[in-house]
Design an enzyme around this catalytic site. Structure first.
Site, PDB file in Angstrom:
ATOM      1  N   SER A 249       4.466  26.505 -27.939  1.00 37.78           N
ATOM      2  CA  SER A 249       5.525  27.190 -28.367  1.00 37.78           C
ATOM      3  C   SER A 249       5.051  28.547 -27.814  1.00 37.78           C
ATOM      4  O   SER A 249       4.068  28.785 -28.010  1.00 37.78           O
ATOM      5  CB  SER A 249       6.154  27.369 -29.654  1.00 37.78           C
ATOM      6  OG  SER A 249       6.426  25.784 -29.951  1.00 37.78           O
TER       7      SER A 249
HETATM    8  N1  SAH Z   1       3.384  22.842 -32.478  1.00 35.43           N
HETATM    9  C1  SAH Z   1       3.252  22.524 -31.017  1.00 35.43           C
HETATM   10  C2  SAH Z   1       4.578  22.376 -30.227  1.00 35.43           C
HETATM   11  C3  SAH Z   1       4.511  21.062 -29.411  1.00 35.43           C
HETATM   12  S1  SAH Z   1       5.886  20.667 -28.694  1.00 35.43           S
HETATM   13  C4  SAH Z   1       2.260  23.388 -30.413  1.00 35.43           C
HETATM   14  O1  SAH Z   1       1.953  24.489 -30.801  1.00 35.43           O
HETATM   15  O2  SAH Z   1       1.788  23.120 -29.186  1.00 35.43           O
HETATM   16  C5  SAH Z   1       6.731  19.341 -29.842  1.00 35.43           C
HETATM   17  C6  SAH Z   1       5.675  18.302 -30.077  1.00 35.43           C
HETATM   18  O3  SAH Z   1       6.733  17.044 -30.596  1.00 35.43           O
HETATM   19  C7  SAH Z   1       5.388  17.423 -28.712  1.00 35.43           C
HETATM   20  O4  SAH Z   1       3.973  17.313 -28.728  1.00 35.43           O
HETATM   21  C8  SAH Z   1       5.870  16.067 -28.925  1.00 35.43           C
HETATM   22  O5  SAH Z   1       5.400  14.953 -28.139  1.00 35.43           O
HETATM   23  C9  SAH Z   1       6.143  15.970 -30.478  1.00 35.43           C
HETATM   24  N2  SAH Z   1       6.954  15.057 -30.796  1.00 35.43           N
HETATM   25  C10 SAH Z   1       8.339  14.891 -30.157  1.00 35.43           C
HETATM   26  N3  SAH Z   1       8.738  13.799 -31.033  1.00 35.43           N
HETATM   27  C11 SAH Z   1       7.994  13.359 -32.099  1.00 35.43           C
HETATM   28  C12 SAH Z   1       8.060  12.414 -33.181  1.00 35.43           C
HETATM   29  N4  SAH Z   1       9.038  11.462 -33.301  1.00 35.43           N
HETATM   30  N5  SAH Z   1       6.901  12.262 -33.884  1.00 35.43           N
HETATM   31  C13 SAH Z   1       5.609  13.122 -33.523  1.00 35.43           C
HETATM   32  N6  SAH Z   1       5.784  14.076 -32.647  1.00 35.43           N
HETATM   33  C14 SAH Z   1       6.870  14.215 -31.706  1.00 35.43           C
END
Ligand code: SAH
Length: 216
Positions: free
Chosen positions: A64
């Site tokens: 993000s």
């Molecule tokens: N906080 C992260 C943002 C990552 S984007 C950062 O700072 O890098 C959101 C993430 O949520 C992705 O890696 C995606 O794979 C994960 N995600 C999506 N659905 C999910 C689920 N049901 N359970 C766990 N993770 C999930």
């Protein structure tokens, strides 16, 4: 002029993107200054680590934008004795910020290679207060509930009731809620078993995929 080194770039990022835009919580600002954002970037795009933008981290996922991380963290109102659940580990950047603010962080991710990479990055930074889980976090991580704080870092059509059930009384959950192309960042508070909601701003996140989110 000599190019800025990573520490100067990080300082400038916090000054120009975080403080100048109204983030006030000194603990959040300190944590943003402490965590070296470039360490969470794939090498090929490391030079973009301090940009005012989200960036790709592989598997169609993103890290993000710094301001959004700060805004969500501030809205979470984390105190030092809180147990915090993060749903969507991704790069582990938000996880690292949370780990500086409290004693215990739980994080869950559905892409194993991303989870493994985040584990490595946090270990190298000497962060030891995070428990990692590979799985579908769209219904939370019941084994360690209740949590004082829950942050969902992927967009979801709604927050599943099973997640609210894992939130402690008086707890706060911050999540991007809405359709795939745009969501509202919402701060939910659990009070006397009711869920109060406060809208923060419009955002755009990758989808939360799973039983309590979007179908695969
Ligand atoms: N906080 C992260 C943002 C990552 S984007 C950062 O700072 O890098 C959101 C993430 O949520 C992705 O890696 C995606 O794979 C994960 N995600 C999506 N659905 C999910 C689920 N049901 N359970 C766990 N993770 C999930």
């Amino acid at each position: 002029m000599t190019p800025l080194d990573p520490v100067e770039k990080l300082d400038a990022m916090v000054r120009e993107q975080i403080i100048a835009r109204g983030i006030k919580d000194p603990r959040v600002i300190e944590a943003m200054k402490w965590v070296p954002r470039d360490r969470f970037f794939p090498q090929a795009i490391e030079s973009h680590a301090f940009d005012d933008a989200a960036a790709p981290i592989g598997y169609g996922q993103t890290i993000s934008q710094p301001y959004i991380v700060a805004l969500m963290t501030e809205a979470l109102e984390v105190q030092a004795d809180h147990r915090v659940l993060e749903i969507g580990t991704g790069s582990g950047y938000q996880t690292a910020i949370l780990s500086k603010l409290t004693k215990e962080v739980f994080t869950i991710e559905r892409h194993k290679p991303l989870l493994d990479q985040a584990f490595e990055t946090l270990s190298r930074l000497g962060i030891r207060n995070v428990r990692f889980c590979f799985g579908d976090g769209s219904v939370g991580w019941p084994a360690h509930a209740p949590y004082d704080r829950i942050i969902i870092t992927a967009g979801t059509p709604q927050v599943d009731d099973r997640i609210f059930a894992q939130l402690a009384e008086g707890g706060i959950c911050v999540a991007p809620v809405g359709p795939l192309d745009e969501q509202s960042l919402i701060q939910f508070t659990k009070q006397e078993n009711r869920i109060l909601r406060k809208q923060i701003c419009g955002v755009k996140f990758v989808p939360l995929i799973g039983e309590g989110g979007w179908p695969t």
